[in-house]
Scaffold this active site. Structure first.
Site, short mmCIF file in Angstrom:
data_model
loop_
_atom_site.label_atom_id
_atom_site.label_comp_id
_atom_site.label_asym_id
_atom_site.label_seq_id
_atom_site.Cartn_x
_atom_site.Cartn_y
_atom_site.Cartn_z
N ARG A 52 0.84 -1.21 0.00
CA ARG A 52 0.00 0.00 0.00
C ARG A 52 0.87 1.26 0.00
O ARG A 52 0.55 2.25 -0.68
CB ARG A 52 -0.95 -0.02 1.21
CG ARG A 52 -1.96 1.13 1.17
CD ARG A 52 -3.04 0.96 2.23
NE ARG A 52 -2.52 1.14 3.57
CZ ARG A 52 -3.24 0.97 4.69
NH1 ARG A 52 -4.51 0.61 4.64
NH2 ARG A 52 -2.69 1.15 5.88
N LYS A 151 -2.58 6.96 1.07
CA LYS A 151 -2.35 7.29 2.48
C LYS A 151 -1.28 8.36 2.52
O LYS A 151 -0.09 8.08 2.72
CB LYS A 151 -1.95 6.02 3.26
CG LYS A 151 -2.17 6.14 4.75
CD LYS A 151 -2.15 4.78 5.39
CE LYS A 151 -2.07 4.88 6.91
NZ LYS A 151 -3.19 5.56 7.53
N GLU A 184 -16.21 5.93 5.54
CA GLU A 184 -15.40 5.29 6.59
C GLU A 184 -15.32 6.25 7.76
O GLU A 184 -15.97 7.30 7.75
CB GLU A 184 -14.01 4.98 6.05
CG GLU A 184 -13.26 6.22 5.56
CD GLU A 184 -11.88 5.92 5.00
OE1 GLU A 184 -11.29 4.90 5.37
OE2 GLU A 184 -11.39 6.73 4.18
N1 PMP Z 1 -9.29 4.58 6.97
C1 PMP Z 1 -8.43 5.57 7.23
C2 PMP Z 1 -8.74 6.94 6.76
C3 PMP Z 1 -7.26 5.32 7.96
O1 PMP Z 1 -6.40 6.29 8.22
C4 PMP Z 1 -7.01 4.01 8.43
C5 PMP Z 1 -5.82 3.68 9.29
N2 PMP Z 1 -4.64 3.99 8.76
C6 PMP Z 1 -7.93 3.00 8.12
C7 PMP Z 1 -9.06 3.33 7.38
C8 PMP Z 1 -7.70 1.59 8.54
O2 PMP Z 1 -6.66 1.03 7.79
P1 PMP Z 1 -5.73 -0.12 8.35
O3 PMP Z 1 -6.63 -1.25 8.74
O4 PMP Z 1 -4.86 -0.48 7.21
O5 PMP Z 1 -5.00 0.42 9.52
#
Ligand code: PMP
Length: 285
Positions: A52, A151, A184
């Site tokens: 990612r 990200k 989300e």
């Molecule tokens: N959505 C957002 C906006 C985030 O910042 C994160 C955490 N980094 C997640 C979802 C969850 O992602 P992950 O399970 O890869 O930590």
């Protein structure tokens, strides 16, 4: 010896771990990052996080000056040096120091930073009793403006929604997309359960494709629970039997109230509890 932070292949004491004020990561949020859990000294799903990170970098025309193999070694070395067992790794790649203008061609080398630290977890009562959410009025970034799949170091969209949540007394806030659908939370993905079926917004709802989300989809498969990646409205959340969030730091955490409406029975539901147990089994065994 205090915490050792990796910057471009060298370890610095935490207090001496510094980069330039001309770095475009600071000046413009021009960079990418990952937040990774470690369990028993091992970075959890490291390969997926690195994939990612590389995708995020590619999307912003940033070349990471390391191979994935070298990055894997550097993450493991940083965890080992700091003797972090159950902790958190923050991986950051910035555009590097440049001029005061936007032009990324005028920056020097990208800066690679690895911090391995202890983690302050949500209190256990959140897992026993569940969280409360509010819907933020700040919508998730339009994917054609800044894709939520990247990200990036520019997290203001999420921070503004987080502030709305905190001001309402909630540790997380629900974010909608430009269509008014559920996207989300500020740092977590969302699932609802209704009649034994799990549903979560698809990638094109404008979300970060969470790695914990993928883990939970796998665990649901093992538990023979159907999972659908479909567009959700707030209505679907309000009438769900159960709701929970997933994220590297939060793991799997139940939600029992959204916008002051009680979800399901008002207590973490059986499917959520089962997935929490399965997640813990996977990461702690
Ligand atoms: N959505 C957002 C906006 C985030 O910042 C994160 C955490 N980094 C997640 C979802 C969850 O992602 P992950 O399970 O890869 O930590």
């Amino acid at each position: 010896m205090g915490l050792q932070v990796y910057i471009n292949g060298t370890y610095f004491d935490k207090d001496d771990a510094k980069i330039s004020v001309y770095d475009h990561g600071l000046l413009y949020g021009d960079g990418v990052f990952e937040g990774i859990r470690s369990y028993g000294g091992k970075a959890f799903r490291l390969e997926e996080h690195l994939d990612r990170l590389w995708d995020s970098a590619r999307a912003i025309w940033l070349e990471i000056p390391l191979t994935k193999e070298a990055m894997t070694d550097a993450v493991n070395e940083t965890l080992a040096r700091n003797k972090i067992d159950d902790g958190y790794v923050r991986l950051v790649v910035t555009r590097g120091a440049g001029t005061l203008g936007l032009d990324p061609n005028r920056t020097s080398n990208p800066q690679v930073i690895i911090i391995a630290d202890r983690i302050s977890l949500y209190p256990e009562e959140f897992y026993d009793q569940g969280l409360e959410l509010v819907t933020a009025s700040t919508i998730r970034n339009h994917p054609a403006a800044l894709s939520p799949r990247i990200k990036s170091l520019n997290y203001l969209n999420n921070i503004l929604a987080k502030i709305e949540g905190l001001q309402a007394g909630c540790v997380e806030a629900l974010m909608l997309n430009t269509k008014g659908e559920v996207a989300e939370c500020t740092g977590d993905n969302i699932f609802v359960v209704r009649d034994g079926v799990l549903r979560t917004p698809p990638t094109d709802a404008g979300i970060l494709e969470g790695i914990t989300r993928d883990v939970v989809i796998e665990l649901a498969g093992e538990a023979e629970l159907p999972v659908r990646e479909v567009a959700l409205t707030r209505h679907d959340v309000y009438v769900a039997n159960e709701c929970f969030l997933t994220g590297s730091a939060a793991e799997v955490v139940p939600v029992v109230k959204v916008d002051n409406r009680v979800i399901g029975s008002g207590e973490p539901g059986p499917i959520t509890r089962d997935l929490i147990a399965r997640f813990r089994q996977l990461t702690r065994s």
